[in-house]
Design a protein around this motif. Structure first.
Motif, PDB file in Angstrom:
ATOM      1  N   GLU A 132       0.800  -1.229   0.000  1.00 20.73           N
ATOM      2  CA  GLU A 132       0.000   0.000   0.000  1.00 20.73           C
ATOM      3  C   GLU A 132       0.831   1.277   0.000  1.00 20.73           C
ATOM      4  N   TYR A 141      -7.094  -1.657  -7.326  1.00 23.20           N
ATOM      5  CA  TYR A 141      -8.002  -2.123  -6.284  1.00 23.20           C
ATOM      6  C   TYR A 141      -9.438  -1.838  -6.702  1.00 23.20           C
ATOM      7  N   ASN A 162      -7.291  -6.311  -4.417  1.00 25.39           N
ATOM      8  CA  ASN A 162      -6.210  -5.545  -5.030  1.00 25.39           C
ATOM      9  C   ASN A 162      -5.422  -6.478  -5.950  1.00 25.39           C
ATOM     10  N   GLU A 171      -4.247  -8.986  -3.061  1.00 26.95           N
ATOM     11  CA  GLU A 171      -4.782  -8.943  -1.694  1.00 26.95           C
ATOM     12  C   GLU A 171      -6.296  -8.930  -1.698  1.00 26.95           C
ATOM     13  N   ARG A 173      -9.295  -7.931   0.714  1.00 33.22           N
ATOM     14  CA  ARG A 173      -9.361  -7.000   1.837  1.00 33.22           C
ATOM     15  C   ARG A 173     -10.797  -6.834   2.331  1.00 33.22           C
ATOM     16  N   LYS A 175     -12.748  -4.507   5.475  1.00 31.60           N
ATOM     17  CA  LYS A 175     -12.627  -3.544   6.563  1.00 31.60           C
ATOM     18  C   LYS A 175     -13.980  -3.345   7.230  1.00 31.60           C
ATOM     19  N   THR A 199      -9.129  -4.224  10.042  1.00 34.05           N
ATOM     20  CA  THR A 199      -8.733  -4.511   8.661  1.00 34.05           C
ATOM     21  C   THR A 199      -8.298  -5.960   8.555  1.00 34.05           C
ATOM     22  N   ASN A 200      -8.986  -6.733   7.693  1.00 29.70           N
ATOM     23  CA  ASN A 200      -8.583  -8.093   7.353  1.00 29.70           C
ATOM     24  C   ASN A 200      -7.856  -8.046   6.023  1.00 29.70           C
ATOM     25  N   SER A 201      -6.646  -8.573   5.975  1.00 31.10           N
ATOM     26  CA  SER A 201      -5.830  -8.535   4.761  1.00 31.10           C
ATOM     27  C   SER A 201      -5.243  -9.921   4.501  1.00 31.10           C
ATOM     28  N   TYR A 209      -1.643 -13.504   6.201  1.00 31.91           N
ATOM     29  CA  TYR A 209      -2.908 -12.972   6.714  1.00 31.91           C
ATOM     30  C   TYR A 209      -2.647 -12.067   7.904  1.00 31.91           C
TER      31      TYR A 209
END
Length: 256
Positions: A132, A141, A162, A171, A173, A175, A199-201, A209
């Motif tokens: 990012e 994204y 993304n 990614e 994502r 949120k 935030t889950n990534s 993760y």
């Protein structure tokens, strides 16, 4: 005279409801106000990882052509200090943002809205492999932001992907953010808001993760907003040497 007073009261009530909470800090919200308006903003991130420290300072200009559309450009600067590696400062990846609100449902003292969002990152930065911030590679994204806001609280959700065609930072994502106004709506605008943001990534190709939690506070007066947040990992399933320790966010924005 009486009708004028009633109309003015309703306008002020709607304005207070619409501005009951400012924008989230690390998350996003679908509410856009004031077609034809500009917002100049920055959100400095001081990211400390096992690999090193990165200070990211973007200058962002947002423009709303209409009340349901937004375009923006982010011109970022980054300073980096990598342990046992390079250090310096440079231009980071320039970003182009677009948002379009395609659903809106308002009721007394509450609103629900949904926005389509895209963020295009151009390969203008150093190849630091910092997600990012500065990758030196193109990525796009694409996501959906939905939010429900009342005079007492706000909830925002964002889900997206993304895509980095020439890299390994693809990614998924998600949120989730909660906003809590501490002051009653008032005119002229004056706000003090707390934010609780998750935030889950998931980096698909690297099988990394992260679940991150950010606690933030925001102060807004008239058309100026100040932000402060601290973000820490709750789950940090990332290769050793690359894990996040914490990020500190300092921001301000001015709408005109």
């Amino acid at each position: 005279m009486k009708n004028t007073y009633v109309i003015l009261t309703l306008v002020l009530l709607f304005s207070s409801m619409a501005a009951a909470q400012g924008p989230p800090i690390t998350a996003d919200k679908p509410i856009m106000l004031g077609g034809g308006s500009f917002t100049a903003k920055t959100l400095t991130e001081i990211r400390t990882t096992e690999r090193g420290t990165f200070v990211y300072v973007p200058v962002m200009l947002h423009y709303l052509p209409t009340s349901n559309s937004l375009v923006a450009v982010h011109l970022p600067y980054i300073n980096y200090d990598i342990e046992n590696g390079a250090s310096g400062s440079s231009l980071a990846d320039i970003k182009i943002l677009g948002k379009y609100q395609f659903f809106r449902k308002d009721a007394t003292g509450k609103t629900f809205r949904v926005v389509a969002k895209t963020l295009q990152s151009l390969p203008t930065g150093e190849e630091l492999d910092v997600m990012e911030l500065s990758t030196g590679k193109y990525s796009g994204y694409y996501g959906i932001v939905a939010g429900y806001e009342t005079l007492k609280y706000g909830i925002s959700n964002e889900v997206g992907y993304n895509w980095m065609p020439n890299g390994t930072l693809d990614e998924f994502r998600y949120k989730l953010g909660f906003g809590l106004p501490l002051l009653k709506p008032q005119y002229p605008n004056k706000q003090l808001n707390l934010y609780f943001e998750y935030t889950n990534s998931w980096l698909v190709e690297r099988d990394w993760y992260q679940l991150l939690y950010a606690q933030g506070i925001q102060y807004a007066r008239k058309n100026i907003t100040f932000d402060l947040a601290v973000q820490v990992p709750l789950v940090n399933d990332v290769d050793a040497g690359r894990r996040l320790r914490q990020s500190i966010f300092l921001g301000t924005r001015f709408t005109f």
